[in-house]
Design a protein around this motif. Structure first.
Motif: not given
Length: 243
Positions: A15-17, A22-25, A31-34
């Motif tokens: 889950a962390a990966a 998702l928030m990577g380049p 984080l706001h969107q998710l």
């Protein structure tokens, strides 16, 4: 009768990966969107599960200091706009993410009471008035045991779980993300909302007690399969799915 789907659950590490990608380049979610999408899904589950015509409109939303708590703050705003009367208990406002304070301001803007540590949040644990409690205290990054003031909050919820339904956001607070509940005093929610995909602990819910939904519809099929789970057959424009 609803037939449960065969599920593949993610470990906490998986889950962390997924969140990191998702928030990577290469993907570029913030984080706001998710958090906005997750909180919207939580609010929609409450509406779907109990119905907009429900006589009781009060929803107590318990928010922790991390991302799970942020999901709860967003959910409370949407619940207010959907015609419910949410009350938020936020014992500790996170200083790690400045936009948490913005989320709290938005709640004041739409008329949602926000209680802090020292306020009498227990007064809202009243079965005659309260439709459900949204447990947005801790998510998949939590590692037991619970510490104060959250241990006392969860213990109080446990005393009321037969009288007021608990809606757990992603992980019932106090559970281990992989091993599930560790003691008989751990919560057993009436509703579990898995965000993005179920976590391994969801295999430990009592399906005779807990209704399971998935929400957070922002994963392309190829990405889902690469991270070890099948895409979910959401209907139409729905953001949530009972599983």
């Amino acid at each position: 009768m609803h037939q449960p789907m065969e599920l593949k659950q993610l470990t906490g590490e998986q889950a962390a990966a997924l969140d990191a990608e998702l928030m990577g380049p290469d993907v570029g979610y913030s984080l706001h969107q998710l958090m906005e999408l997750a909180g919207l899904a939580v609010a929609q589950v409450v509406v779907r599960h109990w119905g907009a015509a429900q006589a009781k409109k009060k929803v107590l939303v318990l928010c922790g200091p991390g991302n799970n708590g942020g999901d709860g703050l967003v959910a409370a705003r949407h619940l207010r706009l959907f015609g419910y009367d949410p009350v938020v208990y936020l014992p500790r406002l996170s200083a790690k993410q400045p936009f948490y304070a913005q989320l709290a301001k938005q709640l004041h803007f739409v008329g949602v009471p926000v209680l802090s540590e020292g306020d009498d949040w227990r007064a809202h644990l009243e079965p005659r008035d309260t439709l459900c409690v949204v447990d947005a205290l801790f998510g998949f990054s939590f590692r037991p045991p619970l510490r104060e003031p959250f241990a006392s909050i969860v213990a109080e919820l446990k005393r009321h779980e037969d009288d007021i339904p608990i809606v757990a956001v992603d992980i019932p607070s106090g559970w281990d993300v992989d091993a599930g509940p560790l003691t008989p005093s751990d919560l057993m929610p009436r509703v579990l909302i898995s965000l993005t995909a179920p976590k391994r602990c969801s295999a430990h819910i009592d399906t005779g007690v807990t209704t399971h939904y998935v929400g957070g519809r922002f994963i392309p099929d190829a990405l889902a399969r690469r991270h070890g789970f099948d895409p979910f057959p959401y209907s139409g424009t729905d953001q949530i799915l009972r599983i």
